[in-house]
Design an enzyme around this catalytic site. Structure first.
Site, mmCIF file in Angstrom:
data_model
loop_
_atom_site.group_PDB
_atom_site.id
_atom_site.type_symbol
_atom_site.label_atom_id
_atom_site.label_comp_id
_atom_site.label_asym_id
_atom_site.label_seq_id
_atom_site.Cartn_x
_atom_site.Cartn_y
_atom_site.Cartn_z
ATOM 1 N N GLY A 104 0.813 -1.231 0.000
ATOM 2 C CA GLY A 104 0.000 0.000 0.000
ATOM 3 C C GLY A 104 0.837 1.268 0.000
ATOM 4 N N GLY A 106 2.495 3.741 1.590
ATOM 5 C CA GLY A 106 2.995 3.956 2.950
ATOM 6 C C GLY A 106 3.445 5.380 3.199
ATOM 7 N N ARG A 204 -1.309 0.063 -9.896
ATOM 8 C CA ARG A 204 -0.119 -0.786 -10.091
ATOM 9 C C ARG A 204 -0.546 -2.243 -10.261
ATOM 10 N NH1 ARG A 204 3.986 2.010 -6.684
ATOM 11 N NH2 ARG A 204 3.124 4.080 -6.288
ATOM 12 N N ASP A 274 4.851 -4.128 -7.262
ATOM 13 C CA ASP A 274 4.184 -2.950 -6.699
ATOM 14 C C ASP A 274 4.716 -1.669 -7.335
ATOM 15 O OD1 ASP A 274 6.443 -4.025 -5.072
ATOM 16 O OD2 ASP A 274 6.309 -2.082 -4.085
ATOM 17 N N ASP A 284 7.875 5.144 -9.494
ATOM 18 C CA ASP A 284 8.655 4.892 -8.283
ATOM 19 C C ASP A 284 10.157 4.980 -8.532
ATOM 20 O OD1 ASP A 284 6.533 4.768 -6.640
ATOM 21 O OD2 ASP A 284 6.875 2.750 -5.913
HETATM 22 P P1 AMP Z 1 9.411 1.141 -2.470
HETATM 23 O O1 AMP Z 1 10.555 0.219 -2.252
HETATM 24 O O2 AMP Z 1 9.766 2.593 -2.377
HETATM 25 O O3 AMP Z 1 8.635 0.839 -3.698
HETATM 26 O O4 AMP Z 1 8.406 0.922 -1.237
HETATM 27 C C1 AMP Z 1 7.854 -0.316 -0.915
HETATM 28 C C2 AMP Z 1 6.791 -0.147 0.135
HETATM 29 O O5 AMP Z 1 7.332 0.471 1.307
HETATM 30 C C3 AMP Z 1 5.610 0.716 -0.281
HETATM 31 O O6 AMP Z 1 4.459 0.196 0.331
HETATM 32 C C4 AMP Z 1 5.976 2.059 0.298
HETATM 33 O O7 AMP Z 1 4.850 2.867 0.513
HETATM 34 C C5 AMP Z 1 6.621 1.659 1.610
HETATM 35 N N1 AMP Z 1 7.556 2.680 2.105
HETATM 36 C C6 AMP Z 1 8.788 2.987 1.622
HETATM 37 N N2 AMP Z 1 9.351 3.973 2.336
HETATM 38 C C7 AMP Z 1 8.464 4.315 3.301
HETATM 39 C C8 AMP Z 1 8.455 5.280 4.362
HETATM 40 N N3 AMP Z 1 9.476 6.096 4.595
HETATM 41 N N4 AMP Z 1 7.344 5.342 5.143
HETATM 42 C C9 AMP Z 1 6.301 4.532 4.934
HETATM 43 N N5 AMP Z 1 6.261 3.606 3.964
HETATM 44 C C10 AMP Z 1 7.312 3.494 3.141
HETATM 45 MG MG MG Z 2 7.066 1.524 -4.476
#
Ligand code: AMP
Ligand code: MG
Length: 522
Positions: A104, A106, A204, A274, A284
């Site tokens: 989701g 985040g 996505r 995702d 992303d």
């Molecule tokens: P990513 O690797 O950036 O695609 O992130 C993978 C998952 O981790 C997704 O659900 C993001 O929303 C969550 N996420 C990454 N960084 C953070 C953060 N600083 N705070 C909250 N969720 C995060």
């Molecule tokens: Mg992501």
């Protein structure tokens, strides 16, 4: 007085799709719903650091307003405009080959869907706007360095002609965010930022995978119908044939996107499902990187150092694997497997056609014959062996004299004298073969150069260029970011006075973090 925006919102995602009955930010598993209502968490001192005039114009935003404090407040999430209905969406994903369950948004918060003056739909989303029910153990924030990289690269990709999400703005939060940049037990505070990203849809692959993984076929079907109606309105037909056309188009768009990455030398770095857009948009921007010396085995992502799953040369195969996961998730809403298999074949065909198109355009040929694919592969092998800069090499290739081909004009494309020496004879031979091929091609010389210059960019967001802009931004100087945004707005044009932005990676940047190695910490 700048005109305050009167954006026309049509928030189809949250009005048409089931939402989470629970409210509040507390972390939770959200079942039976595709989104949760959550507002951005205000920040201490929002300041507009950079914005895209092109994107603002498309949305019908007054440039005067973009310079106001009010704009910084809205685009940091401190203030909502009328019509905005903030939410975080619910998706899952396969990360590095393994099913990861619910992920989701985040730290991304959707603000709503704007219909621009031409009637086109644009979702606005703030990245780094605070915690959501999907933040798990993380803080919902983003640091300036990764936000600046996303802001610049998504705009650069758009101007390169690569399908991508866009970026409207980069706003400093005036707050610090603690990150362990190298995952080595040394967390440190860094300036925080929020990017406003923009796309016709942020759906996505993982949005479909999550309900499928839970056996929630009703929710899956609801999302499929919604996505086709909102994001693929040109598709006609009904039933299995409509579904097949839709999945086939997703496959084709994904193929086209990855073929563009291969053409310009872009390595996404984290092709988890995702991070795959249903519209085939690059999405992303994390530990991505640009190929300097040509190396199909290179990945900028230190988290992936061991297996190099997401290395440059493997991206087409990974895209296919990801589409296979999507096909598996979608299978409960299809009657049989045929339409899904046909869609996956469409990926193979579309990628093959795009690869041939790239080969013809990058080499300046009227059409790509089978032998030309071998010619291109032979060149790739030599570029790798000789540690040759991909961008500079192809750009210079358009300027050789087919009657007297030589490596004379290519000096600045070589990183290492001994590596150059090791391929010089073979590369000279390759140039002669290439020159003969060009001489026998019906394309007139001036058309050949135009074709090549439109496929081989002069300016890309080299990793060290982004890092230099970040270093300056940390000192409060946004001039380099602005200069890069301007240069990268015309990446195929020679821009006198801007030669510095086309140079190969300097020696100091070879092994420096941020320039050749990036972690997922952002
Ligand atoms: P990513 O690797 O950036 O695609 O992130 C993978 C998952 O981790 C997704 O659900 C993001 O929303 C969550 N996420 C990454 N960084 C953070 C953060 N600083 N705070 C909250 N969720 C995060
Ligand atoms: Mg992501």
């Amino acid at each position: 007085m700048p005109t305050p925006p009167s954006l026309r919102f049509d928030n189809a995602f949250v009005t048409s799709l089931p939402g989470d009955p629970e409210t509040g930010r507390h972390v939770r598993a959200v079942e039976g719903a595709l989104w949760s209502r959550v507002a951005p968490e205000p920040v201490a001192a929002p300041r507009m650091l950079a914005w895209s005039a092109d994107m603002a114009a498309r949305l019908g935003l007054d440039p005067g307003w973009m310079r106001t404090e009010a704009a910084a407040e809205v685009l940091a999430g401190n203030r909502l405009l009328e019509g905005m209905a903030p939410f975080a969406s619910n998706y899952g994903g396969h990360q590095f080959g393994h099913w990861a369950g619910q992920l989701g948004d985040g730290r991304a918060i959707g603000l709503g869907e704007v219909l621009d003056p031409g009637g086109r739909r644009w979702e606005l989303q703030l990245k780094g706007a605070g915690p959501t029910p999907y933040s798990r153990s993380a803080d919902g924030r983003a640091v300036l360095r990764s936000s600046l990289r996303e802001f610049l690269c998504s705009e650069a990709m758009h101007h390169l002609g690569v399908p991508t999400t866009r970026a409207l703005s980069l706003v400093g939060t005036g707050e610090q965010v603690v990150r362990d940049m190298f995952y080595d037990g040394h967390p440190a505070p860094e300036p925080g930022a929020v990017v406003c990203r923009v796309a016709p849809s942020f759906i996505r692959f993982g949005h479909f995978e999550l309900p499928a993984s839970r056996g929630d076929v009703d929710l899956l079907r609801t999302l499929v119908d919604f996505c086709i109606a909102r994001d693929f309105p040109h598709l006609q037909g009904t039933g299995e044939s409509l579904l097949g056309d839709w999945f086939g188009e997703v496959c084709e768009r994904t193929a086209v996107m990855v073929a563009h990455w291969m053409r310009v030398g872009f390595v996404h770095g984290v092709m988890n499902t995702d991070n795959m857009s249903i519209l085939g948009l690059t999405i992303d921007y994390g530990p991505y990187g640009w190929i300097d010396d040509f190396d199909p085995d290179w990945t900028p992502n230190t988290t992936d150092r061991q297996h190099r799953r997401y290395r440059f040369g493997q991206q087409p195969q990974v895209a296919y694997w990801n589409l296979s996961r999507l096909a598996g998730a979608l299978s409960p809403v299809f009657d049989g497997h045929e339409a899904l298999q046909a869609g996956l074949r469409r990926f193979v065909d579309a990628y093959g056609a795009a690869d041939r198109g790239n080969t013809a355009a990058k080499l300046g040929l009227s059409a790509c014959r089978d032998e030309d694919l071998d010619l291109m592969q032979a060149l790739r092998d030599l570029l790798k062996a000789g540690e040759v800069d991909m961008t500079l090499f192809f750009r210079h290739l358009a300027d050789i004299d087919p009657d007297a081909p030589s490596l004379d004009g290519f000096d600045d494309a070589f990183y290492d004298a001994s590596r150059r020496a090791s391929v010089e004879a073979a590369l000279g031979e390759w140039l002669r073969t290439y020159a003969a091929r060009v001489a026998g091609d019906p394309l007139p010389a001036e058309h050949r150069k135009a074709l090549m210059d439109a496929a081989n960019p002069q300016y890309v967001l080299r990793n060290y260029l982004a890092q230099e802009a970040i270093d300056l931004a940390h000192g409060g100087d946004m001039s380099r970011t602005e200069a890069l945004l301007a240069v990268l707005g015309h990446p195929y044009d020679l821009q006198p006075g801007r030669e510095a932005f086309a140079r190969r990676r300097p020696d100091w940047a070879r092994d420096r973090a941020g320039c050749s190695m990036l972690s997922c910490s952002s």
